[in-house]
Motif scaffolding. Sequence first.
Motif, PDB file in Angstrom:
ATOM      1  N   PHE A 140       0.840  -1.211   0.000  1.00 55.03           N
ATOM      2  CA  PHE A 140       0.000   0.000   0.000  1.00 55.03           C
ATOM      3  C   PHE A 140       0.868   1.252   0.000  1.00 55.03           C
ATOM      4  CE2 PHE A 140      -1.990   3.499   2.287  1.00 55.03           C
ATOM      5  CZ  PHE A 140      -3.189   3.647   1.595  1.00 55.03           C
ATOM      6  N   TYR A 141       1.933   1.210   0.788  1.00 53.00           N
ATOM      7  CA  TYR A 141       2.784   2.391   0.960  1.00 53.00           C
ATOM      8  C   TYR A 141       3.834   2.555  -0.138  1.00 53.00           C
ATOM      9  CZ  TYR A 141       0.944   2.036   5.727  1.00 53.00           C
ATOM     10  OH  TYR A 141       0.126   1.942   6.824  1.00 53.00           O
ATOM     11  N   VAL A 193      -0.921   7.367  -3.071  1.00 53.80           N
ATOM     12  CA  VAL A 193      -1.172   6.976  -1.681  1.00 53.80           C
ATOM     13  C   VAL A 193      -1.897   8.059  -0.879  1.00 53.80           C
ATOM     14  CG1 VAL A 193      -0.104   6.270   0.495  1.00 53.80           C
ATOM     15  CG2 VAL A 193       0.851   5.477  -1.691  1.00 53.80           C
ATOM     16  N   THR A 242       6.308   7.207   1.715  1.00 51.67           N
ATOM     17  CA  THR A 242       5.738   6.397   0.634  1.00 51.67           C
ATOM     18  C   THR A 242       6.786   6.183  -0.442  1.00 51.67           C
ATOM     19  OG1 THR A 242       4.984   8.238  -0.748  1.00 51.67           O
ATOM     20  CG2 THR A 242       3.510   7.525   1.028  1.00 51.67           C
TER      21      THR A 242
END
Length: 171
Positions: free
Chosen positions: A10-11, A18, A91
């Motif tokens: 996800f990151y 993000v 991120t």
Amino acid sequence: MPKKRLKRPFYNRDVLTVAPELLGKVLVRKFDNGIISRFVIEEVEAYRGEEDLACHASKGRTSRTEIMYHEGGKIYVYLVYGMYWMLNIVTGENSIPQAVLIRRIEGFSGPGKLTGNLSIDKSFYGEDLVFSKRIWLENNNEGVNFFATSRIGINYAGEYWKNKPWRFILK
DNA sequence: TCAGTGATTAGG
DNA sequence: CTAATCACTGAG
């Protein structure tokens, strides 16, 4: 359906992907006394790479910006104006310096207020949201609506970067 | 609008 | 070592 902690993939994507996806997600903080509190993220800002003059990494790799060069999911915290800790989430892939400033969460207004209320300070620098036992993010099954505006408090970055619509707010 | 406050940084 | 700067806040 149980809430689920967000994992590395996800990151590890571009900050502009993000950041808006963080809206509506749940920031979870487990305090030393064992109490667990959950807060919906309502406002964030993206800081993207050395070329972004508003991003601290525009000054290059220093002891302070080091963590932004790591993989996503790490926490970047720093003190501003001698009083306020700013909570950021790193991120992007390794060696690409990016971070998202958590500007507001449910119940508190302002990035300085939220870190004060959640007892977040320098000791969280480098904390990993994927594995930490005291702070993490959880998925939320809601779809979200948001809008974008320019970022706050970065007059030093010049018109071009100042005007980037990289501040995302939950509707 | 403006001061408070101290870590971080660049430069000597 | 010094001086400048600062992803904020709340008071007036």
